[in-house]
Design an enzyme around this catalytic site. Structure first.
Site, PDB file in Angstrom:
ATOM      1  N   SER A   5      -3.182   3.827  -2.326  1.00 31.31           N
ATOM      2  CA  SER A   5      -3.196   3.439  -3.740  1.00 31.31           C
ATOM      3  C   SER A   5      -4.429   2.732  -4.247  1.00 31.31           C
ATOM      4  CB  SER A   5      -1.981   2.545  -4.019  1.00 31.31           C
ATOM      5  OG  SER A   5      -0.799   3.284  -3.975  1.00 31.31           O
ATOM      6  N   LYS A   8      -4.177  -5.528 -11.052  1.00 33.49           N
ATOM      7  CA  LYS A   8      -3.029  -4.630 -11.134  1.00 33.49           C
ATOM      8  C   LYS A   8      -1.790  -5.442 -11.512  1.00 33.49           C
ATOM      9  CE  LYS A   8      -0.863  -1.267  -7.939  1.00 33.49           C
ATOM     10  NZ  LYS A   8      -1.011  -0.670  -6.599  1.00 33.49           N
ATOM     11  N   SER A  16      -1.423   4.106  -6.763  1.00 36.22           N
ATOM     12  CA  SER A  16      -0.712   3.419  -7.810  1.00 36.22           C
ATOM     13  C   SER A  16      -1.571   2.462  -8.637  1.00 36.22           C
ATOM     14  CB  SER A  16       0.430   2.608  -7.184  1.00 36.22           C
ATOM     15  OG  SER A  16      -0.088   1.663  -6.243  1.00 36.22           O
TER      16      SER A  16
END
Lengths: 446, 63
Positions: free
Chosen positions: A172, A79, A148
C-alpha cells in the site's frame, strides 16, 4: 519557480535561510489544493486553519532564529488512518465516522516535533484494505493512484504537498508511490512506530514515506524512525544518519530478480530492463539471482496472516457495526475468522523460513531489483496488483521504489530495490545513485 | 490429495462454517473470498516447512 513545486528539503533550506516564509508556503499549497483537488480528490480533510496557525508560529520562531528541526515550517500530509489530535480521523470508513483522536500517531508527532506542519489527512481505502478511496491518479484521472495510501501518493504527485506518510501491510505504500511517479519507502518492520495508526495486521503493518525524491524520503525517515516505548514492535536498533549516507553514493551491486520480470507485462519488463541497462552502463555491477524455494508460498502465507489479523483487530467493531463496513473489508473480516489456528501458525513459520532463506541472497548484494509493479496504474477504481510488494511486507525487509520511466501511454513506472533488515542507509544511498542515473519523474499535467 | 481436490474440500468446509457463523446470505456474499482463501489455505498446508522452523512474529534484530 512556484512555491507549490518546492520539494521538502529545498523548502526547509529556504525557510532556514529566511528567503521563504512558512506562511507563504502553506498559502501556496492551500491555493494549489483549491485549484486541483476537485479533480484529484486526495484529501479527506484539509486543516487550513490549523496549518495557517502552525505556519505563523513557525514563521515567528524562524524570525527569532528558532528552528525546531530539519523540517521546520514544511507541510506534510498523513493518510487518514494516522491519529491526529483534534482532527477527524475516519480511516475511509463509516464505522469511524466522526472519530476525533486525542493524540497524534507517533510518526505524526515526530514530524510535528521538528516543526513540520500537518496540512491535512489524505484519503485511504477503507481501513487500508481494498474498498477504494475516491482519489484519482494525477497522471491520468481515469486511473487509480493505487492504494491503500491513495491520497498520500496523489497529493505529493499533484504538488499539493512535498512529503506524506502512508502505510503498507501488503503493497500500500510502494505501489501507489510508483503509480504516481514518486519515491516511496517501506522501511524494515519495526523501524517506524505504528502507534496511533489504525491497525490491519499485527506483524505486517509498516509506516512508509512518499516524496518526489530520495533525499526527501531520507530526511523524513531520519525524523520518524526509532524506538517508541508505546509500540512493542518498534525496534531499539540505532537510527543512522540517513542524509549523510546519501553522500556516499557509489554504483551498487544489484541482483535482478528474474521471476518478477516474468510476471510483469512486456512493456513493464522492457522499460525496467532499459533502466537496468542504464544502471549497468553507469557502473553498477548487475547479476541475475533466483529467489529461494519458499518464495512460492509467500503470497499464500501473507494472505492467511493478514486475513486472520484483520479479523482479530476488527472483531468487536464488526460485532456491533457490520452493516457499516463496505463489502470487501466486511468479507475479509468474516472470511478471516474462518482461518484455522494451525494454518495461521504454519504461515508464520513459512515467513520465518523465507527470511532465513533470503539471508544469503541479501548479504551477497547491496540491493535486489524488480519492477515495482507488474503493470502501470490500471483504469477504474480498483487499486491494482500488490504482488510485487507482498514478499517484502511479509518478511519485513525494507524496499523502495524509484521512478524509471513512462509507459507509451504516459503512466509512470518504477524500479523496486530491496535490502537487508535495518539497512535503510545503504538502501537509500543505492536508490539515490539510481535516481541520479535515471533522473527524477517530471510533474504530471493537471 | 492434490491441491485442487484439497481446495474443493476446503471450500465446502469453509462455506459450511460461514453459514453457521454468519448465515446463508453472508456466506453467499463471501463466496468469492472463501474460494480465494481456500486456495491460499491449501497452498500453505501443502508447502513443506522445516520441522524446527519457529513462527516469526517480528523482524530480526539489526545486524
Amino acid at each position: 519557480m512556484t512555491l507549490h513545486t518546492l520539494d521538502a528539503f529545498d523548502a526547509a533550506r529556504a525557510i532556514r535561510e529566511k528567503v521563504l516564509s512558512p506562511v507563504d508556503l502553506v498559502d501556496a499549497l492551500l491555493e494549489r489544493i483549491t485549484r486541483v483537488d476537485g479533480r484529484v480528490q486526495a484529501w479527506a480533510l484539509v486543516d487550513a486553519e490549523g496549518a495557517r496557525a502552525a505556519a505563523r508560529r513557525a514563521a515567528d520562531e524562524a524570525a527569532r532564529g528558532v528552528f525546531r528541526g530539519p523540517l521546520h515550517g514544511v507541510p506534510f500530509g498523513a493518510k487518514d488512518i494516522f491519529y491526529s489530535a483534534g482532527l477527524r480521523t475516519e480511516g475511509g470508513s463509516k464505522v469511524m465516522a466522526g472519530f476525533v483522536p486525542d493524540y497524534d500517531a507517533t510518526a505524526v508527532a515526530r514530524l510535528k516535533g521538528t516543526g513540520a506542519i500537518l496540512l491535512g489527512k489524505c484519503h485511504t481505502t477503507e481501513f487500508a484494505t481494498t474498498d477504494p478511496a475516491p482519489t484519482r491518479n494525477p497522471w491520468n484521472l481515469a486511473c487509480t493512484p493505487g492504494g491503500s495510501s491513495s491520497g498520500s501518493a496523489a497529493a505529493v504527485a499533484a504538488r499539493m504537498i512535498p512529503l506524506s506518510l502512508g502505510t503498507q501491510t501488503i503493497g500500500s505504500n510502494v505501489r501507489p508511490a510508483s503509480y504516481c511517479g514518486l519515491v516511496g519507502l517501506k522501511p524494515t518492520f519495526g523501524r517506524i512506530s505504528t502507534r496511533g495508526v489504525m491497525a490491519l495486521s499485527y506483524t505486517q503493518d509498516h509506516v512508509g514515506l512518499m516524496a518526489r525524491n530520495v533525499e526527501d524520503v531520507a530526511l523524513g525517515l531520519s525524523i520518524v524512525a526509532g524506538h517508541d516505548a508505546h509500540d512493542p514492535s518498534s525496534s531499539r536498533s540505532p537510527v543512522p544518519d540517513y542524509l549523510s549516507a546519501l553522500t556516499l553514493r557509489r554504483p551498487p551491486r544489484i541482483a535482478v530478480l528474474r521471476e518478477f520480470f516474468e510476471r510483469a507485462t512486456p512493456e513493464v519488463a522492457e522499460v525496467t530492463m532499459q533502466a537496468v541497462n542504464r544502471l549497468a552502463r553507469a557502473g553498477a555491477a548487475v547479476d541475475e539471482a533466483k529467489l529461494p524455494p519458499t518464495f512460492q508460498a509467500v503470497h499464500a502465507a501473507a494472505a492467511l496472516i493478514t486475513r486472520s489479523d484483520t479479523s482479530s483487530i476488527h472483531a468487536e467493531r464488526h460485532a456491533q457495526k457490520a452493516d457499516l463496513y463496505r463489502p470487501a473489508i466486511r468479507a475479509a473480516i468474516e472470511v478471516g475468522m474462518l482461518v484455522p489456528g494451525e494454518l495461521y501458525v504454519r504461515a508464520l513459520r513459512i515467513r520465518s523460513q523465507f527470511r532465513r532463506e533470503m539471508r544469503p541472497l541479501i548479504e551477497r548484494y547491496d540491493v535486489l531489483l524488480t519492477p515495482t509493479t507488474p503493470a502501470p496504474a490500471p483504469e477504474g477504481m480498483a487499486t491494482g496488483d500488490p504482488q510485487f510488494q507482498t514478499p517484502w511486507s511479509l518478511s519485513g525487509l525494507p524496499s523502495i521504489t524509484v521512478p524509471c520511466g513512462l509507459t507509451r501511454s504516459g503512466l509512470p513506472l518504477g524500479i523496486q530495490l530491496v535490502s537487508g533488515n535495518f539497512t535503510e542507509a545503504s538502501l537509500l544511498s543505492a536508490a539515490a545513485w539510481c535516481e541520479d542515473i535515471l533522473g527524477r519523474a517530471s510533474a504530471p499535467e493537471l | 490429495m492434490d491441491l485442487e481436490a484439497q481446495r474443493a474440500e476446503l471450500i465446502a468446509t469453509l462455506r459450511a462454517a460461514a453459514e453457521r457463523r454468519f448465515g446463508a446470505e453472508r456466506a453467499e456474499a463471501n463466496a468469492k473470498m472463501i474460494e480465494e482463501l481456500a486456495g491460499r489455505m491449501a497452498e500453505v498446508a501443502a508447502f513443506p516447512v522445516a520441522a524446527d522452523e519457529p513462527p516469526a512474529f517480528y523482524a530480526e534484530p539489526a545486524p
